[in-house]
Design an enzyme around this catalytic site. Structure first.
Site, PDB file in Angstrom:
ATOM      1  N   ARG A 184      38.332  45.322  38.537  1.00  0.00           N
ATOM      2  CA  ARG A 184      37.170  46.247  37.887  1.00  0.00           C
ATOM      3  C   ARG A 184      35.908  46.260  38.008  1.00  0.00           C
ATOM      4  O   ARG A 184      35.402  47.026  38.700  1.00  0.00           O
ATOM      5  CB  ARG A 184      37.455  46.103  36.266  1.00  0.00           C
ATOM      6  CG  ARG A 184      38.437  46.879  35.478  1.00  0.00           C
ATOM      7  CD  ARG A 184      38.673  46.226  34.067  1.00  0.00           C
ATOM      8  NE  ARG A 184      39.166  45.111  34.509  1.00  0.00           N
ATOM      9  CZ  ARG A 184      40.596  44.686  34.739  1.00  0.00           C
ATOM     10  NH1 ARG A 184      41.334  46.053  34.439  1.00  0.00           N
ATOM     11  NH2 ARG A 184      41.218  43.833  35.106  1.00  0.00           N
ATOM     12  N   THR A 185      35.393  44.954  38.032  1.00  0.00           N
ATOM     13  CA  THR A 185      34.001  44.829  38.260  1.00  0.00           C
ATOM     14  C   THR A 185      33.776  45.106  39.584  1.00  0.00           C
ATOM     15  O   THR A 185      32.501  45.563  39.872  1.00  0.00           O
ATOM     16  CB  THR A 185      33.535  43.370  37.915  1.00  0.00           C
ATOM     17  OG1 THR A 185      34.191  42.824  36.698  1.00  0.00           O
ATOM     18  CG2 THR A 185      31.995  42.900  37.831  1.00  0.00           C
ATOM     19  N   HIS A 217      28.098  37.159  31.979  1.00  0.00           N
ATOM     20  CA  HIS A 217      28.715  38.520  32.723  1.00  0.00           C
ATOM     21  C   HIS A 217      27.879  39.624  32.310  1.00  0.00           C
ATOM     22  O   HIS A 217      28.444  40.365  31.421  1.00  0.00           O
ATOM     23  CB  HIS A 217      30.004  38.617  32.679  1.00  0.00           C
ATOM     24  CG  HIS A 217      31.045  39.642  33.389  1.00  0.00           C
ATOM     25  ND1 HIS A 217      30.284  40.543  34.096  1.00  0.00           N
ATOM     26  CD2 HIS A 217      32.205  39.725  33.281  1.00  0.00           C
ATOM     27  CE1 HIS A 217      31.171  41.248  34.793  1.00  0.00           C
ATOM     28  NE2 HIS A 217      32.264  40.714  34.456  1.00  0.00           N
ATOM     29  N   LYS A 252      36.811  28.524  55.419  1.00  0.00           N
ATOM     30  CA  LYS A 252      36.729  27.764  56.589  1.00  0.00           C
ATOM     31  C   LYS A 252      35.732  26.551  56.310  1.00  0.00           C
ATOM     32  O   LYS A 252      35.216  25.685  57.188  1.00  0.00           O
ATOM     33  CB  LYS A 252      36.151  28.365  57.977  1.00  0.00           C
ATOM     34  CG  LYS A 252      37.126  29.384  58.308  1.00  0.00           C
ATOM     35  CD  LYS A 252      36.479  30.139  59.769  1.00  0.00           C
ATOM     36  CE  LYS A 252      37.203  31.448  60.129  1.00  0.00           C
ATOM     37  NZ  LYS A 252      36.549  32.116  61.216  1.00  0.00           N
ATOM     38  N   ARG A 294      29.791  37.214  42.220  1.00  0.00           N
ATOM     39  CA  ARG A 294      30.763  36.730  41.252  1.00  0.00           C
ATOM     40  C   ARG A 294      30.987  35.244  41.693  1.00  0.00           C
ATOM     41  O   ARG A 294      31.597  35.150  42.962  1.00  0.00           O
ATOM     42  CB  ARG A 294      31.889  37.418  41.123  1.00  0.00           C
ATOM     43  CG  ARG A 294      32.900  36.635  40.044  1.00  0.00           C
ATOM     44  CD  ARG A 294      34.331  37.450  39.748  1.00  0.00           C
ATOM     45  NE  ARG A 294      33.691  38.324  38.671  1.00  0.00           N
ATOM     46  CZ  ARG A 294      34.595  39.107  37.801  1.00  0.00           C
ATOM     47  NH1 ARG A 294      35.746  38.927  37.890  1.00  0.00           N
ATOM     48  NH2 ARG A 294      34.278  39.985  36.749  1.00  0.00           N
TER      49      ARG A 294
END
Ligand code: NCD
Length: 316
Positions: free
Chosen positions: A56-57, A134, A84, A106
């Site tokens: 969603r976000t 958030h 990596k 995020r």
């Protein structure tokens, strides 16, 4: 808005929250048009950098930027050089070399967005940092509540479940008291801790104790990926004591709103008939998420407050 970044609601004021929600209400109509685009951020570049899973976000920030005509670049840790061994700062320095205007990040580590915000000139939007905050989710939650309840002052919001490990809950715990709402918490002792209580936030533990008084019930997913061993018994036992099913919902006010940030574990924190039932505003939250993220990008990248008026301004 004076700030460069949106890192959390802990240091936001009630006025800023009001401005963001009012601006979001104005932007909602763009998503209702056949041509879902305005030229507001044409020529600006917005990067979505997701170092943790998201559906969603990530899509919501991406579509919000596109509806404002920004150019978007997205990457996730699983398909980038993070695998990596590249550090966050090195990745950020390379992004910086491409001259972005804003980065939506995020990250599993609390504070990662704050570090980038200090080190670089572009705007940083926190899309979830570990168990910290958030903010865009809490803002879309507030917009959804405001649509149904009008002003949030004096309203009671019950937040139920894994409050301690939830960045969604933490941003709501900072934001809701600022706009005058009272918050009641319920959940197991390992997920609802005494230090979370503060003016405007009470800890009751038992779901049945918070239901009767609530104007809004916000259910949370158990953050299994953040739980230490021994923090929870079985899903079945959790569902019995803390889950929301129709029988339990009957003890709440008939007009109560049922919310969840998603993803839902159906049958654990919420039964399917509640998630899909007539008290649920879960998909309205998703729709409002796009408008809130449009508002955040617009305001952080220098947009002036929109004059009052237009269809959606009436929604508040
Ligand atoms: C939340 C998150 O990632 O913190 N989801 C979301 O952004 N809609 C909640 C969760 O994952 O439980």
């Amino acid at each position: 808005m004076k700030r460069k970044d949106m890192l959390g609601l802990r240091d936001s004021t009630a006025e800023e929250i009001g401005l963001i929600l009012d601006t979001a209400a104005r932007f909602r109509s763009v998503s209702e048009r056949r041509i879902k685009k305005v030229p507001t951020l044409r020529g600006r570049t917005i990067v979505t950098a997701f170092f943790e899973d998201s559906t969603r976000t990530r899509l919501s920030f991406d579509v919000a930027a596109k509806r404002l005509s920004a150019d978007t670049l997205g990457f996730s840790a699983s398909s980038s050089s993070t695998k990596k061994g590249e550090t966050l700062m090195d990745t950020a320095r390379n992004l910086d070399a491409m001259k972005p205007d804003a980065i939506v990040i995020r990250h599993p580590c609390a504070g990662a967005p704050h570090m980038l915000a200090q080190a670089f000139p572009w705007s940083v939007l926190n899309a979830g940092d570990g168990i910290n905050e958030h903010p865009s989710q809490a803002l879309l939650d507030m917009l959804t509540m405001r649509d149904h309840l009008g002003s949030l002052a004096g309203r009671t919001v019950a937040i139920v479940g894994d409050v301690y490990h939830s960045r969604v809950a933490r941003s709501n715990l900072y934001g809701l008291p600022k706009v005058g709402a009272r918050v009641l918490l319920a959940g197991p002792g390992t997920m609802c801790r005494p230090q979370m209580a503060r003016p405007g936030v009470e800890l009751l533990h038992r779901v049945d104790d918070v239901l009767a008084e609530a104007d809004v019930i916000m259910m949370l997913r158990i953050q299994r990926e953040r739980l230490a061993p021994g923090m929870m018994s079985t899903s079945r036992e959790y569902a019995r004591f803390y889950g929301l099913d129709l029988e339990r919902l009957e003890r709440a006010r008939p007009e109560v709103l049922v919310m969840h940030p998603g993803p839902i574990n159906r049958g654990v924190e919420m039964s399917p008939d509640v998630a899909d039932g007539d008290r649920s505003v879960i998909l309205e939250q998703v729709t409002n998420g796009v408008a809130v993220r449009m508002a955040l990008m617009y305001l952080l990248l220098g947009g002036e407050p929109l004059p009052p008026g237009g269809d959606d301004a009436a929604a508040s």
